[in-house]
Write a protein that holds these residues in place. Structure first.
Motif, PDB file in Angstrom:
ATOM      1  N   SER A 192      10.824  20.212  -6.479  1.00 29.55           N
ATOM      2  CA  SER A 192      11.528  20.360  -5.040  1.00 29.55           C
ATOM      3  C   SER A 192      11.156  19.061  -4.303  1.00 29.55           C
ATOM      4  N   ASN A 193      10.066  18.701  -4.317  1.00 27.57           N
ATOM      5  CA  ASN A 193       9.662  17.738  -3.209  1.00 27.57           C
ATOM      6  C   ASN A 193       9.410  16.393  -3.678  1.00 27.57           C
ATOM      7  N   ALA A 194       9.330  16.341  -5.162  1.00 25.48           N
ATOM      8  CA  ALA A 194       9.150  14.961  -5.456  1.00 25.48           C
ATOM      9  C   ALA A 194      10.445  13.951  -5.019  1.00 25.48           C
ATOM     10  N   PRO A 195      11.528  14.272  -5.048  1.00 25.66           N
ATOM     11  CA  PRO A 195      12.588  13.305  -4.602  1.00 25.66           C
ATOM     12  C   PRO A 195      12.360  13.065  -3.343  1.00 25.66           C
ATOM     13  N   TYR A 196      12.050  13.947  -2.412  1.00 25.43           N
ATOM     14  CA  TYR A 196      11.603  13.784  -1.084  1.00 25.43           C
ATOM     15  C   TYR A 196      10.754  12.562  -0.794  1.00 25.43           C
ATOM     16  N   ILE A 197       9.653  12.756  -1.558  1.00 23.70           N
ATOM     17  CA  ILE A 197       8.415  11.821  -1.687  1.00 23.70           C
ATOM     18  C   ILE A 197       9.075  10.352  -2.228  1.00 23.70           C
ATOM     19  N   GLY A 198       9.709  10.466  -3.127  1.00 28.76           N
ATOM     20  CA  GLY A 198      10.373   9.080  -3.419  1.00 28.76           C
ATOM     21  C   GLY A 198      11.261   8.619  -2.431  1.00 28.76           C
ATOM     22  N   LEU A 199      12.133   9.386  -1.818  1.00 29.62           N
ATOM     23  CA  LEU A 199      12.642   8.896  -0.659  1.00 29.62           C
ATOM     24  C   LEU A 199      11.963   8.390   0.394  1.00 29.62           C
ATOM     25  N   LEU A 200      10.904   8.932   0.750  1.00 31.95           N
ATOM     26  CA  LEU A 200      10.238   8.445   1.757  1.00 31.95           C
ATOM     27  C   LEU A 200       9.472   7.008   1.423  1.00 31.95           C
ATOM     28  N   GLY A 201       9.304   6.959   0.269  1.00 26.61           N
ATOM     29  CA  GLY A 201       8.645   5.618  -0.147  1.00 26.61           C
ATOM     30  C   GLY A 201       9.979   4.493  -0.099  1.00 26.61           C
ATOM     31  N   THR A 260      12.367   5.879  -5.266  1.00 19.80           N
ATOM     32  CA  THR A 260      13.295   7.113  -5.415  1.00 19.80           C
ATOM     33  C   THR A 260      13.554   7.446  -6.813  1.00 19.80           C
ATOM     34  N   ALA A 261      13.690   6.316  -7.557  1.00 20.47           N
ATOM     35  CA  ALA A 261      13.832   6.516  -9.063  1.00 20.47           C
ATOM     36  C   ALA A 261      12.477   7.232  -9.774  1.00 20.47           C
ATOM     37  N   ALA A 262      11.590   7.077  -9.250  1.00 18.88           N
ATOM     38  CA  ALA A 262      10.316   7.466  -9.873  1.00 18.88           C
ATOM     39  C   ALA A 262      10.288   9.048  -9.282  1.00 18.88           C
ATOM     40  N   GLY A 263      10.594   9.202  -7.985  1.00 22.79           N
ATOM     41  CA  GLY A 263      10.573  10.713  -7.576  1.00 22.79           C
ATOM     42  C   GLY A 263      11.574  11.730  -8.422  1.00 22.79           C
ATOM     43  N   LEU A 264      12.681  11.137  -8.714  1.00 21.42           N
ATOM     44  CA  LEU A 264      13.414  11.936  -9.445  1.00 21.42           C
ATOM     45  C   LEU A 264      13.101  12.118 -10.910  1.00 21.42           C
ATOM     46  N   LEU A 265      12.381  10.871 -11.423  1.00 23.09           N
ATOM     47  CA  LEU A 265      11.751  11.127 -12.669  1.00 23.09           C
ATOM     48  C   LEU A 265      10.807  12.138 -13.001  1.00 23.09           C
ATOM     49  N   VAL A 266      10.109  12.135 -11.677  1.00 19.12           N
ATOM     50  CA  VAL A 266       9.022  13.474 -11.599  1.00 19.12           C
ATOM     51  C   VAL A 266       9.933  14.888 -11.351  1.00 19.12           C
ATOM     52  N   ILE A 291       1.013  -0.940   0.046  1.00 18.77           N
ATOM     53  CA  ILE A 291      -0.012  -0.109   0.076  1.00 18.77           C
ATOM     54  C   ILE A 291       0.873   1.095   0.027  1.00 18.77           C
ATOM     55  N   ILE A 292       1.944   1.136   0.910  1.00 18.78           N
ATOM     56  CA  ILE A 292       2.837   2.243   0.671  1.00 18.78           C
ATOM     57  C   ILE A 292       3.495   2.589  -0.427  1.00 18.78           C
ATOM     58  N   ASP A 293       3.910   1.531  -1.216  1.00 14.24           N
ATOM     59  CA  ASP A 293       4.530   1.598  -2.398  1.00 14.24           C
ATOM     60  C   ASP A 293       3.724   2.191  -3.360  1.00 14.24           C
ATOM     61  N   TYR A 294       2.347   1.494  -3.496  1.00 12.38           N
ATOM     62  CA  TYR A 294       1.432   2.222  -4.543  1.00 12.38           C
ATOM     63  C   TYR A 294       1.025   3.454  -4.065  1.00 12.38           C
ATOM     64  N   GLY A 295       0.923   3.921  -2.681  1.00  7.67           N
ATOM     65  CA  GLY A 295       0.628   5.274  -2.634  1.00  7.67           C
ATOM     66  C   GLY A 295       1.524   6.281  -3.026  1.00  7.67           C
ATOM     67  N   VAL A 296       2.606   5.954  -2.439  1.00  5.66           N
ATOM     68  CA  VAL A 296       3.970   6.734  -3.152  1.00  5.66           C
ATOM     69  C   VAL A 296       4.074   7.107  -4.473  1.00  5.66           C
ATOM     70  N   ILE A 297       3.872   5.851  -5.160  1.00  6.13           N
ATOM     71  CA  ILE A 297       3.979   5.810  -6.587  1.00  6.13           C
ATOM     72  C   ILE A 297       2.923   6.663  -7.231  1.00  6.13           C
ATOM     73  N   GLY A 298       1.975   6.333  -6.685  1.00  3.87           N
ATOM     74  CA  GLY A 298       0.684   7.207  -7.278  1.00  3.87           C
ATOM     75  C   GLY A 298       0.431   8.601  -6.878  1.00  3.87           C
ATOM     76  N   CYS A 299       1.148   8.897  -5.780  1.00  6.92           N
ATOM     77  CA  CYS A 299       1.287  10.305  -5.490  1.00  6.92           C
ATOM     78  C   CYS A 299       2.168  10.960  -6.372  1.00  6.92           C
ATOM     79  N   LEU A 300       3.022  10.405  -6.524  1.00  6.45           N
ATOM     80  CA  LEU A 300       4.268  11.037  -7.480  1.00  6.45           C
ATOM     81  C   LEU A 300       3.577  10.993  -8.984  1.00  6.45           C
ATOM     82  N   LEU A 301       2.912  10.121  -9.134  1.00  2.53           N
ATOM     83  CA  LEU A 301       2.126  10.047 -10.722  1.00  2.53           C
ATOM     84  C   LEU A 301       1.523  11.261 -10.768  1.00  2.53           C
ATOM     85  N   LEU A 302       0.585  11.536  -9.605  1.00  5.72           N
ATOM     86  CA  LEU A 302      -0.424  12.418  -9.723  1.00  5.72           C
ATOM     87  C   LEU A 302       0.302  14.096  -9.630  1.00  5.72           C
ATOM     88  N   MET A 303       1.498  14.028  -9.027  1.00  7.00           N
ATOM     89  CA  MET A 303       2.454  15.331  -8.996  1.00  7.00           C
ATOM     90  C   MET A 303       2.911  15.504 -10.265  1.00  7.00           C
TER      91      MET A 303
END
Lengths: 141, 277
Positions: free
Chosen positions: A64-73, A107-113, A7-19
């Motif tokens: 600026s925040n996408a990498p942090y969210i990725g890191l959190l994931g 993290t990769a997804a966060g950087l990609l965003v 759930i954490i995984d999909y939540g983080v990835i989904g959040c990044l996708l939305l961003m």
């Protein structure tokens, strides 16, 4: 903990996708708006600047925040991996590595965003500066 | 306002394109990570009461150049060494006839009476303590299955060799100059060869990627000192399983089979299963 991890995984990835969706749509909208803006209509420089920089901060925030969210994931993923390791006692190396690898993809997804967002933000900022300069030359300052 | 809608739509379209590229591109999928198991099948149940027919023409032929070279006349030696490829074919031809569960029984077929008589007449050598088998010897089956020159060739070789045909139905008196018998066994049986060092086969990468499983049955000729002398593929498998199995067997070391407390040369059947999980 396993399903919590997913759930954490999909939540983080989904959040990044939305961003990413928001950032890109704003960037496109701003680009189109700058293309058809009429500088002459604005009497005041500040109103022009206000109009131009509208919603730009959102792109900056996302960038600026996408990498942090990725890191959190990633951190959460590693946490869940360690938790399962601890609770099961024995886990073969393959499973641990798979857990860590899947955690790193956040993290990769966060950087990609973040990277395109920052690029768009800088390009748009340059455009804003150009339009403001155009207005200034038009108004003889 | 129009711009905003256009932006949202365009952004959505770009994201959809990127994601679909990610999901549907076969290269992006990568190789699924799977654990795999390679198992040496060993049956617990076996019967020492009904020993397998020990001699077969092909066994003898492949054994001949290595085991008892001095006993074979030169011409015969040549003959025994050359038809190796053909012998493998013979084995494969025999194979389908074997019932799937009769692991070691390369030879377990009833065969016509005249054939048997002929074989026992020609080969005619026998160890005294060798267990009897009512129906069928290797040579007989080979000749029965493969008519024509091949069969007769096998018989000739079997016959001309003075050295031991360890077992033969039909019964004959032991000859002199007889070599030690080559016993047919199976890994996991009593007195069968065992591993000292068992090298695990490498799961073939292609097979793993294609998620293929397989079973290879090898027959190893292990001499009385425990050296691996020859490997015969009884049941091959595609995707490099056979090669991997043979490679592993080559790297392994063995304890020879035992009869009456002494190490003897033996053919041992070793099924190897490649399984993904």
């Amino acid at each position: 903990m396993g399903y919590l991890g997913s759930i954490i995984d999909y939540g983080v990835i989904g959040c990044l996708l939305l961003m990413s969706l928001i950032a890109l749509s704003i960037a496109i909208e701003r680009y189109l708006a700058y293309g058809r803006i009429e500088v002459k209509k604005f009497q005041d420089r500040r109103t022009l600047e206000f109009e131009l920089t509208r919603r730009l901060h959102l792109i900056a925030t996302i960038g600026s925040n996408a990498p942090y969210i990725g890191l959190l994931g990633t951190v959460l993923g590693i946490m869940s991996t360690f938790y399962t390791m601890g609770s099961e006692g024995f886990l073969d190396t393959g499973k641990i590595m798979i857990g860590l690898a899947l955690a790193l993809k956040a993290t990769a997804a966060g950087l990609l965003v973040a990277i395109p967002s920052i690029v768009f933000y800088n390009l748009l900022l340059r455009k804003v500066k150009g339009i403001v300069l155009r207005w200034e030359t038009g108004h003889g300052r | 306002m129009n711009d905003r809608i256009a932006g949202i739509i365009l952004s959505g379209a770009i994201h959809a394109a990127c994601l679909s590229l990610l999901f549907f591109l076969p290269a992006a999928k990568g190789v699924p990570i799977k654990t795999f198991h390679i198992r040496f099948e060993q049956r617990e149940t076996f019967s020492t009461e009904a020993p397998k027919p020990v001699t077969s023409a092909k066994g003898e032929k492949t054994a001949a150049p290595k085991g008892r070279r001095e006993a074979i006349p030169k011409a015969e030696e040549k003959r025994a060494m050359t038809p190796v490829a053909r012998e493998n074919e013979v084995v494969e031809e025999i194979n389908p006839v074997i019932p799937a569960d009769s692991g070691t029984a390369v030879v377990s077929l009833p065969n016509p009476e005249p054939q048997r008589v002929a074989v026992s007449g020609i080969a005619g050598s026998k160890t005294a303590e060798a267990p009897m088998n009512p129906v069928g010897s290797g040579a007989a089956v080979v000749s029965a299955l493969i008519p024509g020159p091949q069969g007769t060739a096998g018989l000739e070789i079997a016959g001309s060799k003075t050295s031991g045909v360890p077992l033969n139905p039909g019964g004959a008196s032991p000859r002199k100059g007889e070599g030690p018998p080559i016993v047919e066994t199976k890994f996991g049986e009593l007195d069968a060869p065992t591993f000292i060092h068992r090298a695990m086969p490498v799961y073939p990468r292609a097979a793993r990627r294609l998620e293929k499983e397989g079973r290879v049955v090898l027959k190893l000729l292990i001499d009385h000192a425990g050296n691996l002398r020859s490997v015969e593929v009884i049941e091959p498998a595609p995707f490099g399983f056979t090669e991997a199995a043979i490679e592993a067997v080559r790297k392994s070391t063995f304890v020879p089979a035992r009869r009456n407390g002494e190490g003897v040369s033996s053919w041992a059947v070793l099924p190897i299963r490649f399984r993904l999980e």
